[in-house]
Design a protein around this motif. Structure first.
Motif, short mmCIF file in Angstrom:
data_model
loop_
_atom_site.label_atom_id
_atom_site.label_comp_id
_atom_site.label_asym_id
_atom_site.label_seq_id
_atom_site.Cartn_x
_atom_site.Cartn_y
_atom_site.Cartn_z
N THR A 124 0.79 -1.15 0.15
CA THR A 124 0.01 -0.15 0.05
C THR A 124 0.64 1.29 0.08
N LEU A 125 0.30 2.17 -0.49
CA LEU A 125 1.11 3.59 -0.73
C LEU A 125 0.06 4.60 0.17
N THR A 126 1.06 5.20 1.18
CA THR A 126 0.31 6.14 2.05
C THR A 126 1.07 7.51 2.09
N LYS A 127 0.42 8.21 2.84
CA LYS A 127 1.16 9.79 3.12
C LYS A 127 1.27 10.48 1.79
N TRP A 128 0.14 10.46 0.98
CA TRP A 128 0.45 11.21 -0.08
C TRP A 128 0.22 12.84 0.24
N ASP A 129 -0.23 13.16 1.27
CA ASP A 129 -0.18 14.44 1.48
C ASP A 129 1.21 14.96 2.28
N SER A 130 2.20 14.05 2.22
CA SER A 130 3.43 14.42 2.72
C SER A 130 4.53 14.60 1.65
N VAL A 131 3.93 13.96 0.56
CA VAL A 131 5.14 13.81 -0.57
C VAL A 131 6.22 14.86 -0.57
N ASP A 132 5.66 16.36 -0.79
CA ASP A 132 6.49 17.55 -1.13
C ASP A 132 7.65 17.72 0.18
N GLU A 133 6.94 17.38 1.49
CA GLU A 133 7.97 17.35 2.50
C GLU A 133 8.91 16.36 2.67
N ILE A 134 8.76 15.01 2.30
CA ILE A 134 9.44 14.00 2.51
C ILE A 134 10.27 13.38 1.43
N LYS A 135 9.69 13.84 0.36
CA LYS A 135 10.27 13.72 -1.19
C LYS A 135 9.87 12.20 -1.43
N CYS A 136 8.84 11.57 -0.88
CA CYS A 136 8.53 10.30 -1.62
C CYS A 136 7.04 9.86 -0.60
N ILE A 137 6.43 9.08 -1.29
CA ILE A 137 5.14 8.34 -0.61
C ILE A 137 5.68 7.34 0.38
N THR A 138 4.76 6.81 1.23
CA THR A 138 5.23 5.84 2.14
C THR A 138 4.75 4.56 1.55
N PRO A 139 5.45 3.60 1.24
CA PRO A 139 5.22 2.33 1.02
C PRO A 139 5.14 1.48 2.31
N ASN A 140 4.20 0.47 2.26
CA ASN A 140 3.80 -0.48 3.29
C ASN A 140 3.52 -1.79 3.06
N ILE A 141 3.89 -2.89 3.68
CA ILE A 141 3.63 -4.00 3.71
C ILE A 141 2.13 -4.48 4.22
N TYR A 142 1.11 -4.71 3.49
CA TYR A 142 -0.11 -4.85 4.20
C TYR A 142 -0.32 -6.44 4.16
N ILE A 143 -0.63 -6.62 5.39
CA ILE A 143 -0.77 -8.38 5.63
C ILE A 143 -1.99 -8.66 6.27
N THR A 144 -2.66 -9.51 5.94
CA THR A 144 -3.83 -10.20 6.69
C THR A 144 -3.78 -11.72 6.56
N ARG A 145 -4.13 -12.38 7.73
CA ARG A 145 -4.45 -13.77 7.52
C ARG A 145 -5.98 -14.20 7.63
#
Length: 173
Positions: free
Chosen positions: A89-110
Protein backbone atom coordinates in the motif's frame (compact mmCIF):
# COMPACT_ATOMS: atom_id res chain seq x y z
CA UNK A 1 19.13 2.05 -10.14
CA UNK A 2 21.93 3.72 -8.25
CA UNK A 3 24.24 1.24 -6.45
CA UNK A 4 24.76 3.55 -3.47
CA UNK A 5 20.99 3.93 -3.02
CA UNK A 6 20.55 0.17 -3.39
CA UNK A 7 23.00 -0.43 -0.51
CA UNK A 8 21.29 2.20 1.64
CA UNK A 9 17.83 0.78 0.98
CA UNK A 10 19.05 -2.70 1.97
CA UNK A 11 20.37 -1.22 5.23
CA UNK A 12 17.00 0.47 5.76
CA UNK A 13 15.18 -2.84 5.27
CA UNK A 14 17.41 -4.48 7.89
CA UNK A 15 17.07 -1.54 10.27
CA UNK A 16 13.27 -1.72 10.02
CA UNK A 17 13.28 -5.45 10.89
CA UNK A 18 12.15 -6.87 7.56
CA UNK A 19 14.79 -9.60 7.87
CA UNK A 20 12.52 -11.28 10.47
CA UNK A 21 10.34 -13.66 8.43
CA UNK A 22 7.96 -14.19 11.37
CA UNK A 23 6.68 -10.69 10.67
CA UNK A 24 5.18 -11.86 7.38
CA UNK A 25 2.84 -14.54 8.70
CA UNK A 26 2.16 -13.49 12.29
CA UNK A 27 -1.42 -13.77 13.57
CA UNK A 28 -2.56 -10.16 13.43
CA UNK A 29 -6.00 -9.38 14.83
CA UNK A 30 -7.36 -8.16 11.49
CA UNK A 31 -4.52 -6.89 9.30
CA UNK A 32 -1.21 -5.14 9.69
CA UNK A 33 0.19 -2.35 7.54
CA UNK A 34 3.92 -2.13 8.15
CA UNK A 35 5.67 0.96 6.74
CA UNK A 36 8.90 0.49 4.83
CA UNK A 37 10.41 3.18 7.04
CA UNK A 38 9.38 4.19 10.55
CA UNK A 39 11.03 7.59 10.66
CA UNK A 40 11.60 10.21 8.04
CA UNK A 41 15.23 10.55 9.11
CA UNK A 42 15.73 6.91 8.09
CA UNK A 43 15.21 7.90 4.45
CA UNK A 44 17.30 11.05 4.59
CA UNK A 45 19.63 9.48 2.01
CA UNK A 46 16.89 10.14 -0.59
CA UNK A 47 17.02 13.91 -0.20
CA UNK A 48 19.18 14.49 -3.29
CA UNK A 49 17.13 12.43 -5.74
CA UNK A 50 13.83 13.22 -7.41
CA UNK A 51 10.47 12.30 -5.92
CA UNK A 52 9.75 10.01 -8.87
CA UNK A 53 13.06 8.16 -8.51
CA UNK A 54 12.56 7.85 -4.75
CA UNK A 55 9.06 6.47 -5.23
CA UNK A 56 10.19 3.92 -7.81
CA UNK A 57 13.06 2.78 -5.59
CA UNK A 58 10.82 2.40 -2.55
CA UNK A 59 7.97 0.75 -4.47
CA UNK A 60 10.24 -1.79 -6.15
CA UNK A 61 11.77 -2.76 -2.81
CA UNK A 62 8.38 -2.94 -1.11
CA UNK A 63 7.07 -5.21 -3.87
CA UNK A 64 10.12 -7.45 -3.46
CA UNK A 65 9.37 -7.65 0.27
CA UNK A 66 5.70 -8.44 -0.40
CA UNK A 67 6.69 -11.22 -2.81
CA UNK A 68 9.07 -12.61 -0.19
CA UNK A 69 6.35 -12.36 2.48
CA UNK A 70 3.91 -14.24 0.28
CA UNK A 71 6.46 -17.00 -0.36
CA UNK A 72 7.29 -17.31 3.35
CA UNK A 73 3.60 -17.46 4.29
CA UNK A 74 2.89 -20.06 1.62
CA UNK A 75 5.66 -22.27 3.03
CA UNK A 76 4.72 -21.76 6.70
CA UNK A 77 0.92 -21.60 6.81
CA UNK A 78 -0.21 -24.73 4.97
CA UNK A 79 -3.97 -24.60 4.38
CA UNK A 80 -4.22 -21.34 6.34
CA UNK A 81 -2.45 -19.74 3.38
CA UNK A 82 -5.77 -19.85 1.51
CA UNK A 83 -6.98 -16.96 3.69
CA UNK A 84 -3.69 -15.02 3.48
CA UNK A 85 -3.28 -11.76 1.61
CA UNK A 86 -0.27 -9.52 1.17
CA UNK A 87 0.22 -6.46 -1.01
CA UNK A 88 1.91 -3.08 -1.02
CA UNK A 89 0.00 0.00 0.00
CA UNK A 90 1.07 3.57 -0.59
CA UNK A 91 0.14 6.18 2.00
CA UNK A 92 1.12 9.70 3.13
CA UNK A 93 0.30 11.24 -0.23
CA UNK A 94 -0.15 14.57 1.53
CA UNK A 95 3.47 14.47 2.80
CA UNK A 96 5.20 13.86 -0.54
CA UNK A 97 6.53 17.39 -0.93
CA UNK A 98 7.88 17.40 2.61
CA UNK A 99 9.63 14.01 2.68
CA UNK A 100 10.22 13.63 -1.11
CA UNK A 101 8.38 10.31 -1.41
CA UNK A 102 5.20 8.42 -0.67
CA UNK A 103 5.22 5.82 2.11
CA UNK A 104 5.11 2.19 0.94
CA UNK A 105 3.76 -0.35 3.40
CA UNK A 106 3.56 -4.11 3.50
CA UNK A 107 -0.13 -4.87 4.05
CA UNK A 108 -0.74 -8.34 5.53
CA UNK A 109 -3.75 -10.29 6.73
CA UNK A 110 -4.46 -13.91 7.53
CA UNK A 111 -8.18 -13.08 7.40
CA UNK A 112 -8.61 -12.23 3.73
CA UNK A 113 -12.24 -13.38 3.42
CA UNK A 114 -13.24 -11.33 6.45
CA UNK A 115 -11.22 -8.27 5.41
CA UNK A 116 -12.63 -8.11 1.91
CA UNK A 117 -16.17 -8.44 3.18
CA UNK A 118 -15.51 -4.97 4.70
CA UNK A 119 -13.04 -3.45 2.22
CA UNK A 120 -13.71 -3.11 -1.49
CA UNK A 121 -10.70 -2.74 -3.75
CA UNK A 122 -11.58 -1.08 -7.01
CA UNK A 123 -10.03 0.47 -10.08
CA UNK A 124 -10.51 4.20 -10.48
CA UNK A 125 -8.95 7.11 -12.27
CA UNK A 126 -7.64 9.06 -9.29
CA UNK A 127 -4.43 11.01 -9.66
CA UNK A 128 -2.69 8.77 -7.10
CA UNK A 129 -3.73 5.59 -8.88
CA UNK A 130 -2.59 6.92 -12.27
CA UNK A 131 0.79 8.02 -10.86
CA UNK A 132 1.30 4.63 -9.25
CA UNK A 133 0.31 2.80 -12.43
CA UNK A 134 2.94 4.85 -14.26
CA UNK A 135 5.59 3.79 -11.74
CA UNK A 136 4.59 0.13 -12.08
CA UNK A 137 4.90 0.35 -15.87
CA UNK A 138 8.27 2.14 -15.68
CA UNK A 139 9.53 -0.57 -13.31
CA UNK A 140 8.44 -3.24 -15.80
CA UNK A 141 6.14 -4.96 -13.28
CA UNK A 142 3.52 -6.68 -15.42
CA UNK A 143 1.82 -8.90 -12.82
CA UNK A 144 0.38 -6.13 -10.68
CA UNK A 145 -2.79 -4.08 -10.57
CA UNK A 146 -3.21 -0.70 -8.90
CA UNK A 147 -6.44 0.13 -7.10
CA UNK A 148 -7.94 2.04 -4.19
CA UNK A 149 -10.30 1.08 -1.39
CA UNK A 150 -12.26 4.29 -1.23
CA UNK A 151 -12.15 8.01 -0.89
CA UNK A 152 -12.19 9.88 2.39
CA UNK A 153 -13.41 13.47 1.97
CA UNK A 154 -12.67 13.15 -1.76
CA UNK A 155 -9.00 12.29 -1.14
CA UNK A 156 -7.24 8.99 -1.64
CA UNK A 157 -5.69 7.78 1.61
CA UNK A 158 -4.30 4.51 0.35
CA UNK A 159 -3.34 3.02 -3.00
CA UNK A 160 -2.98 -0.76 -3.24
CA UNK A 161 -0.50 -2.55 -5.50
CA UNK A 162 -1.90 -6.06 -5.79
CA UNK A 163 -0.43 -9.15 -7.43
CA UNK A 164 -2.59 -10.48 -10.28
CA UNK A 165 -3.15 -13.73 -8.39
CA UNK A 166 -5.52 -11.75 -6.13
CA UNK A 167 -7.31 -10.20 -9.11
CA UNK A 168 -10.66 -11.68 -8.06
CA UNK A 169 -10.91 -9.23 -5.13
CA UNK A 170 -10.65 -6.11 -7.32
CA UNK A 171 -13.80 -4.60 -8.77
CA UNK A 172 -13.96 -2.52 -11.90
CA UNK A 173 -14.88 1.07 -10.95
Amino acid sequence: MNKILDVKIKKLILKEGFDNDDLFYAEYETFEEIPLFSRWKNINFLKNTSIDENNKLLISNAISLAEHADEVACNKLGLDYLDYFCCVTLTKWDSVDEIKCITPNIYITRRRKWLFSHVTLRKSSTKEELITTGYIKELGLKNYKVCISGLLDGNVNRVYIVNDKFNCIIRDK
